[in-house]
Structure formats: structure tokens, C-alpha cells
Design a protein around this motif. Structure first.
Motif, PDB file in Angstrom:
ATOM      1  N   ILE A 162      22.008  52.093  53.081  1.00 30.46           N
ATOM      2  CA  ILE A 162      21.393  50.767  53.122  1.00 30.46           C
ATOM      3  C   ILE A 162      19.886  50.890  53.295  1.00 30.46           C
ATOM      4  O   ILE A 162      19.105  50.205  52.611  1.00 30.46           O
ATOM      5  CB  ILE A 162      22.017  49.931  54.252  1.00 30.46           C
ATOM      6  N   LEU A 219      24.180  42.533  55.619  1.00 31.81           N
ATOM      7  CA  LEU A 219      24.496  43.773  54.917  1.00 31.81           C
ATOM      8  C   LEU A 219      25.482  44.562  55.760  1.00 31.81           C
ATOM      9  O   LEU A 219      25.120  45.119  56.798  1.00 31.81           O
ATOM     10  CB  LEU A 219      23.214  44.587  54.674  1.00 31.81           C
ATOM     11  N   TRP A 231      25.137  44.465  45.961  1.00 32.41           N
ATOM     12  CA  TRP A 231      24.224  45.332  46.704  1.00 32.41           C
ATOM     13  C   TRP A 231      22.885  45.460  45.979  1.00 32.41           C
ATOM     14  O   TRP A 231      21.817  45.414  46.607  1.00 32.41           O
ATOM     15  CB  TRP A 231      24.855  46.711  46.908  1.00 32.41           C
TER      16      TRP A 231
END
Length: 776
Positions: A576, A529, A154
Motif C-alpha cells: 500500500i 485502504l 486499488w
């Protein structure tokens, strides 16, 4: 351009016979006209088969008891129809259960899957097969050397995206797309990221669906939303349902239609196709009706205008009302018109100058039938007009919605119980997205508050919408595309052009729950993602989080996931967005980390920026949440005149030229947006086929096309360019002459990128000029 139908088998060589059931020689495709109630046992059987196929016999039913349920439940990620106001425990529908079960699948799509399949190989799979692989489980980066997606942390994914955004010569070289699944809190952070970066390039799915509704209502009433709620639906004397396939796209509306019929309300359906929701239904939570197979009618009158003929039909109704007023002083609400409207004299003159012959010609409906609808309207004390994409996806969509408002104003059907405009938004939080800042044309007032509260320099220049973004990517002016949910590559028009535009980008970023075509049509660099679904628990540092959504009738309420996440590597949408923002804006003073730790902090900021969100955290926790104020419902109009504005637009010419048809694209029943659960369409009688076109039988004979023959379909764009699909099956259907229909996304290829409304900038998905010929 030539496109073959996408099927598991090559169907070009098959020749359908002309048997009444349309079954082909291999027993695959079958057509049998549907003549059963909507919902009821057909829906129950379909759900049972779907749950068995997905292996979700435990989680699926368990989830239904928490979906759309007050007190710790989660909002259905499907349609935006409001939740029941009386606490119904089974406020569910067939497609909602399928959508939730599809999201809750236990099948993983992670590094092992991507290691086994190149992007080139996956590009040859059907779209249904891609999504059926399961849930994305970890962030992935495209590796051009191996043509595979490979794992990425990430932190590295955020740095890759952030670096690309930091290195832009101009922030307007980035575009941030939003689908309707994004919650309000993530929406607010997403638009804040874009505007702190310096751009209003915020295209969204509304640009392709209800942009016309928002612009029309804003011009007529000073608000971009409808004014009614479910309580109004419960007391209306007449409901006019326009361009809506409710049984598939807003199935819970069936409950309102059944209840309306039982209390004696008139229900007029206006649609080129007589859909299942316009006939009769059995509501699954009405156990006596289910046990006795007792269906209730859901309509009292069906009118079938030609595609694009709605405005002429509405003009005819208005003309009939004005004619009635010559002898009946109660036909018009003169007091309302004098006190609350502007432009009535001009509108009356336009109606009187429009001849019945022209109204009949353009609408495709007889004067007699139009007068029947007008009679229903005049006899009703309280009327609601509700509409969906069948009205908006036309060049004249704004004028048509304004004509709906015109008709409402004639009899004062605004600002009182049981009356008003009620657009049917398609996706669960698409209205909330716009409310919370996803708007490529933001007002200076909103930008000023955002800049003051969030201490940023908000850009004032308008940004790009969906069509503008695709064109800019194609030119090379937009080089970074971020997609927050959805399946942009398939939802957009002119599929090859859109694919080419995405592939010209330096970087594409897709925030998603499941694998889809947009992951395979990517820029030179690409990120996948994976995010939490709405059904899943969202734990942050301060504890379990909730997100809010706004339904199509302006109710804002909380949604709380109930299931353990599909993977420990998933992040929430706010997390995110914040991760990308921290990397892209290293000097930002925005408390991104604090926002992610506790979503109440996001809501506190929203309460200072957004109209109607004052005291947000307290009010959203009230039973059923709260309803955003609609000034027009209170007869307060934010228009230049301070009144509700009549529109006096001329009727458009919607009659197709000789030898052509007007094609409207639509969803099948077993489909949600670009997600396809099966190749069948139960309510239209189709089994195992999507590459088809519904046509009027006389139009078929005129072209030498027999029942279930294969045909080639060619569109003719405004610029003269042509696009074709080959080997589609022609199905005779009850649709007006000159009109035809087929499924999206398969037929999106026929809608040219330059064919968009001059009023709303929406692609003309329901208004494609085509020729149809026997397949060569």
C-alpha cells in the motif's frame, strides 16, 4: 461543550442505588471490588467466552500455538513485552488472544455493508459495534452525494491519493501518521515516502505515550531507549514498577513478577491505583498452579502517590539514599559517579534543599513509606525501574523519567546485569517505528545517510507531531492526512476539536483492518485502504514474506502470518505504501516495485541506513533474532559531556487547587487502545459500564456525591476553557484524595488540545484538572 455518555440505552434517567455491589435497578451495571489473582482461571474463562462469542473456537486456539513462537510464528499485534527467551510454547496472555481473535474474525465488511449504511447512520453506532462488524475486505472511497463509501479499484485509489499529494503547493501540507502495529519494513518505506515527498510531518502514537521517555533518556544517557532485557529482569534484586497496569496492558510481565517473587526479589509498585498485577497472579502456563489454584504474590510493597506525584516520591527516595550515605559508605557508588556521571554535586544540593514536608505534600506519600522504598533500593545490589504512561503523560514527564535515571545513577545501577531503566512500551512495534525512521524531529546524521543511500533530497526542517498536526489541520495548513493503522480520531485529545480538524482536510486516507471511528470522521474526500493483519500470510512475487518488529527491550525478530487472508483483495502494508508512492512520485528512482516483490530488499537498504541493522537479513533470521546495541548499557553515553547526566529540575506543584481534582484517563481491562471488547473491567470490579469516574470516597462525600450517583465532570483547561461530560457514574475506589480516574477514549474530550507538556509535547491525558458535581 457538553457530551452525553455513549451507551446503547439512554442511562441518564436511571438512578443507581447505593447497594454494596453497585447494581443498578435494571440489573445492567454492577460493581464488586476485585479480590482474585490476576490471570489464572479468570483469564481462561474470559478467553473462552470471547472465543465463543466470536465463533473462533478453532482458529483462536490454533493461533495461540503460533503466536510469539520462535520458528515461523507471528508476533502478537498487542503489547511490546518481549518474547520468552527459552522458547516457551504458550507465551501468550488473555488480551493477546482476544486481539488476535478480533483480527481473525470471518465477518466481512465490504461493498454490501457500505451500500446498506450511510456514514451518517454509522456515526451513531458505538465504537465497539463498528469494530465488531468484521474485517474490511476491499478499498472504498467516500461518495458525498450518497453519504456512503463505495468500491474503488486499488489502481484508482492510489491515483486519487497520489494526485492529491502531487498537487500540493507544499509537501508540508501532508501528514503521515503511524500507529504501533506497523512492521519495520513498512515503517521504513512509509518514512521514505514522506521524506522523498519533502516533509518530516510524521506524527505517531509515541507523541501521545512515551515521547517523554525518549527525550528524557536521550538527555540523560544519550539513548532514547531502556537498557535492560529479560535476562536482567530474571536476576534483578529489586523491581520498581511505576505507573503501569501490567495485568491488562503488558500481561506477560506477570510471569517476570511471579518469578522475581519466587527467587526472593523485592517488588515495589508505585501507582495511584493498586492494580491487580500488584497483588498476586496465577500464570496460565504453570499447570500445577492452575490445577491447585495456587497464586503467587506479585509485589512486596505498594505506594500510592497522588496523580503526578511520582517525581516527588523519587526525589524523596534519592534524599533518603543521600542521607544513608552519611553513615554508610556503600549507599552510593562513588566510583561510578566519579567515572561515569556529570552534575552530581548540583543534584545533591537540590535534594538537600528539598524539604521532607514538601516531598510529602507533593507526592501524597508519607516520609515513612518513602523511606521504606529507599530501604529496599539500598539493600538491593541490582535494581530495575520500569514505568509506563502513568509517569509520562504529565507536563513534567521528562523531568520525572530523568529523576528515575538520577536514582539509578546514585548506586551505579547501569551498565551491569540486572539493573537499569526499562520503559514499558504499549504497542507491539511502536519502538521499532521510531528506530526505523518515524520521527518528526530526525537527526541530521540519519537524514544524511538516508539521502545518500536512497538518493533523495531529505528535508531538514523538523515536522509536526500529533498535537501540531491536529492544530495544523484545524488551521487549514495540513490538508491531507494519511493514517497507517490505529484509530487517530479517538486516540487523540480534545475529541470534538480533533474531529473538526480531520473534517477540514481535503483528503483523509486510512489504512486499516477493521471499521472504526476514523473512517467516519473524514475529509472532503476519503479512502479506506484495507491491509493484511499480522496473523495473515503475505505472498508476494518472490514468495511468502516475513516482517520484523522490535519489542520494548530492543530485540528485533521476524513475524510470519499463518492464516489465509480475510479477503483476496487485501494488500500488505508495504504494498500500500509503495502504491501511494508510485502515484505521488512518478519520477522517483526508488525501486518501489522491487521492494514489494521481496522484503529482503527493503532490509538490505535498511542495513545501510539504520544504526545497528548491519547484516540485517542474516541476523534477523537467527534464533530469537538479535538485540540492537545499547551504548549506554556499555557505559558509552552520547551526551554533550560524554557522561550520564544528572538532572536537577525543581519539583512541580501537582497538588490540585481547592475544589478540583486531577483526572487520569486509562484503559479498562477488556480494551486494547481504542478497541473495546466489552463494557466490563474485571480487574477493577466493573461490569457493563464505561461512562464512570473512580473517586476517593472522602472526595465524593465532600461534593455531596453518594456511591454510584450520577455526576457531571467538567475540565478546566490552561486557557480557561471548559469541557464537560454528563451523567457519569461515580464509583468509590482506593485512590488518593485529589485524584480521580476514568476511561479513554470516552474522557479524551476533557483534555484540551492546548494542554500538552512543554517538555515532551504530549497531551496531558493523565493530568486533567476537573470539577465533579452531582448530575443536573
Amino acid at each position: 461543550m457538553s457530551v452525553e455518555p455513549e451507551n446503547k440505552k439512554d442511562k441518564k434517567d436511571k438512578k443507581a442505588n447505593t447497594a454494596n455491589d453497585g447494581k443498578d435497578e435494571n440489573g445492567e451495571f454492577r460493581f464488586r471490588p476485585y479480590d482474585h489473582p490476576a490471570a489464572g482461571w479468570g483469564a481462561a474463562t474470559s478467553v473462552t467466552r470471547f472465543l465463543a462469542r466470536e465463533g473462533e473456537f478453532f482458529n483462536g486456539p490454533r493461533a495461540t500455538m503460533r503466536m510469539n513462537h520462535e520458528g515461523g510464528g507471528f508476533d502478537c499485534p498487542g503489547c511490546a513485552w518481549p518474547d520468552d527467551l527459552k522458547g516457551l510454547h504458550l507465551d501468550i496472555c488473555e488480551n493477546g488472544i482476544k486481539h488476535v481473535s478480533w483480527e481473525m474474525t470471518r465477518k466481512p465488511v465490504g461493498r454490501d455493508f457500505f451500500a446498506a449504511h450511510t456514514v451518517g447512520e454509522l456515526s451513531g453506532w458505538s465504537d465497539a459495534a463498528l469494530e465488531d462488524q468484521g474485517r474490511l475486505t476491499e478499498p472504498m472511497r467516500y461518495d458525498p452525494v450518497t453519504d456512503r463509501y463505495v468500491p474503488i479499484s486499488w489502481a484508482d485509489a492510489f491515483e486519487l491519493a497520489g494526485r492529491a499529494l502531487r498537487e500540493l503547493d507544499d509537501p508540508n501540507q501532508a501528514a503521515f501518521y503511524t500507529s504501533g502495529r506497523l512492521g519495520n519494513e513498512a515503517t521504513f518505506l512509509y518514512q521514505l515516502l514522506a521524506r522523498e515527498l519533502g516533509t518530516n510531518n510524521l506524527p505517531d502514537c509515541s507523541n501521545m505515550c512515551h515521547e517523554a521517555s525518549g527525550r528524557a533518556l536521550q538527555a540523560s544517557l544519550g539513548t532514547g531507549k531502556g537498557t535492560v532485557d529479560l535476562k536482567d529482569w530474571e536476576v534483578a534484586d529489586a523491581l520498581f514498577i511505576m505507573g503501569v497496569n501490567a495485568a491488562s496492558n503488558a500481561p506477560r510481565m506477570l510471569t517476570s513478577l511471579v518469578e522475581a517473587y519466587k527467587r526472593g526479589a523485592q517488588i515495589v509498585h508505585i501507582n495511584p491505583l493498586i492494580e491487580a498485577a500488584a497483588r498476586r497472579a496465577i500464570i496460565p502456563h504453570e499447570f500445577v498452579a492452575m490445577a491447585t489454584f495456587r497464586a503467587t504474590p506479585t509485589g512486596t510493597l505498594n505506594l500510592q502517590p497522588r496523580i503526578g506525584g511520582d517525581m516527588a516520591l523519587l526525589r524523596g527516595m534519592a534524599k533518603a539514599v543521600l542521607d544513608e550515605a552519611r553513615t554508610d559508605p556503600k549507599a552510593l557508588d562513588d566510583e561510578f559517579i566519579k567515572r561515569h556521571t556529570s552534575g552530581f554535586a548540583e543534584y545533591r544540593a537540590v535534594c538537600e534543599a528539598t524539604h521532607w514536608e514538601e516531598i510529602e505534600h507533593q507526592s501524597g506519600v508519607t516520609r515513612t513509606d518513602i523511606r521504606k522504598a529507599a530501604r529496599v533500593y539500598c539493600d538491593a545490589d541490582r535494581s530495575i525501574f520500569s514505568w509506563c504512561l502513568g509517569v509520562t503523560q504529565h507536563d513534567h514527564g521528562v523531568d520525572t523519567v530523568r529523576e528515575i535515571v538520577n536514582l539509578l545513577l546514585l548506586r551505579g545501577n547501569l551498565g551491569r546485569e540486572g539493573a537499569g531503566p526499562s520503559p514499558v512500551r504499549g504497542h507491539s512495534n511502536v519502538q521499532g517505528n521510531r528506530t526505523c525512521g518515524i520521527d518528526h524531529r530526525p537527526t541530521e546524521e540519519f537524514l544524511g545517510r538516508l539521502a545518500e543511500v536512497c538518493e533523495i533530497d531529505a528535508p531538514l526542517a523538523h515536522g509536526l507531531d500529533t498535537v501540531g498536526t491536529i492544530e495544523a489541520m484545524h488551521r487549514g495548513d495540513v490538508t491531507i492526512f494519511v493514517g497507517m493503522g490505529g484509530n487517530f480520531a479517538l486516540a487523540a485529545p480534545d475529541t470534538p476539536y480533533t474531529f473538526d480538524a480531520l473534517q477540514k482536510c481535503r483528503l483523509t486516507v486510512q489504512v486499516s483492518t477493521k471499521l472504526n471511528r476514523s473512517h467516519l470522521v473524514h475529509g472532503r474526500e476519503a479512502l479506506i485502504l484495507p491491509c493484511l493483519g499480522r496473523t495473515e500470510k503475505d505472498h508476494q512475487r518472490s514468495g511468502l514474506q516475513s516482517t520484523s518488529v522490535e519489542d520494548s527491550m530492543s530485540m528485533v525478530h521476524l513475524s510470519v502470518g499463518m492464516k489465509r487472508p480475510a479477503s483476496p483483495h487485501l494488500l500488505s502494508e508495504p504494498a500500500i505504501v509503495a502504491g501511494i508512492a508510485r502515484a505521488a512520485l512518478p519520477g522517483s528512482a526508488t525501486p518501489w516495485d522491487a521492494y514489494v516483490e521481496d522484503y529482503d530488499r527493503i532490509r538490505d537498504t535498511m542495513s545501510h541506513v539504520l544504526d545497528g541493522f548491519e547484516d540485517f537479513n542474516r541476523r534477523v533470521r537467527l534464533p530469537l533474532g538479535f538485540r540492537l546495541r545499547q551504548p549506554a548499557r556499555e557505559l558509552v553515553f552520547g551526551t554533550p559531556s560524554g557522561c550520564a547526566e544528572f538532572s536537577s529540575a525543581p519539583l512541580p506543584d501537582v497538588v490540585p487547587a481547592q475544589g478540583t481534582l486531577i483526572l487520569g484517563t486509562m484503559r479498562s481491562h477488556d480494551q486494547w487502545n481504542t478497541t473495546i471488547y466489552s463494557d466490563s473491567d474485571r480487574y477493577r470490579g466493573v461490569e457493563h459500564l464505561r461512562t464512570l469516574i473512580f473517586m476517593n470516597a472522602d472526595d465524593m462525600r465532600e461534593r455531596g456525591v453518594g456511591d454510584f450517583d450520577r455526576v457531571d465532570i467538567t475540565s478546566i483547561a490552561r486557557d480557561g476553557s471548559r469541557r464537560s461530560v454528563h451523567g457519569y457514574t461515580a464509583i468509590p475506589y482506593d485512590i488518593p484524595r485529589g485524584s480521580a480516574a476514568g476511561y479513554m477514549p470516552e474522557l479524551n474530550v476533557l483534555c484540551a488540545i492546548g494542554d500538552y507538556s512543554t517538555q515532551s509535547d504530549q497531551p496531558l491525558m493523565k493530568n486533567v484538572t476537573v470539577t465533579v458535581h452531582p448530575a443536573t
